[in-house]
Design an enzyme around this catalytic site. Structure first.
Site, PDB file in Angstrom:
ATOM      1  N   GLY A 101       3.170   1.332   3.304  1.00 53.47           N
ATOM      2  CA  GLY A 101       3.630   0.010   3.659  1.00 53.47           C
ATOM      3  C   GLY A 101       3.554  -0.371   5.121  1.00 53.47           C
TER       4      GLY A 101
ATOM      5  N   ARG B 272       0.184   6.675  15.478  1.00 55.00           N
ATOM      6  CA  ARG B 272      -1.136   6.295  15.005  1.00 55.00           C
ATOM      7  C   ARG B 272      -2.168   6.231  16.127  1.00 55.00           C
ATOM      8  NH1 ARG B 272      -1.783   7.806  10.419  1.00 55.00           N
ATOM      9  NH2 ARG B 272      -2.317   6.079   9.093  1.00 55.00           N
TER      10      ARG B 272
ATOM     11  N   ARG C  14      -2.166  -0.142   6.167  1.00 53.64           N
ATOM     12  CA  ARG C  14      -3.096  -1.097   5.551  1.00 53.64           C
ATOM     13  C   ARG C  14      -2.403  -2.390   5.131  1.00 53.64           C
ATOM     14  NH1 ARG C  14      -4.296   3.969   3.817  1.00 53.64           N
ATOM     15  NH2 ARG C  14      -2.898   3.648   2.077  1.00 53.64           N
TER      16      ARG C  14
ATOM     17  N   CYS D 126       0.861  -1.180   0.000  1.00 54.52           N
ATOM     18  CA  CYS D 126       0.000   0.000   0.000  1.00 54.52           C
ATOM     19  C   CYS D 126       0.896   1.228   0.000  1.00 54.52           C
ATOM     20  CB  CYS D 126      -0.934  -0.029   1.198  1.00 54.52           C
ATOM     21  SG  CYS D 126      -2.086  -1.412   1.157  1.00 54.52           S
TER      22      CYS D 126
END
Length: 83
Positions: free
Chosen positions: A11, A54, A14, A8
């Protein structure tokens, strides 16, 4: 076994979600405690998932990079294991 290539945009979000969920479904080893820890190390930690960024730990509110990618994956694991 067969091999696949998956990538993605960056990397480490997802890609880790998709591949680790797939491995969990296809290989019963990853459904054991040792295998589960190995999977997290292999697909999340080794590839540099930015847990602190995140999840928003110690990041000022309003940061655009906060996204519960790992928590979403844990929910996926829970859903798979309940089936």
């Amino acid at each position: 076994g067969a091999s696949i290539v998956s990538h993605c945009s960056d990397g480490w979000d997802r890609t880790a979600q998709l591949i680790s969920a797939t491995e969990l479904c296809l290989d019963s080893y990853y459904r054991t405690t040792d295998g589960f820890f190995c999977l997290i190390e292999k697909e999340w930690i080794s590839f540099g998932h930015q847990f602190h960024k995140r999840l928003g730990h110690m990041i000022p509110s309003g940061d655009q990079d906060i996204s519960p990618i790992f928590v979403q994956w844990l929910d996926t694991v829970w859903q798979i294991m309940r089936q």
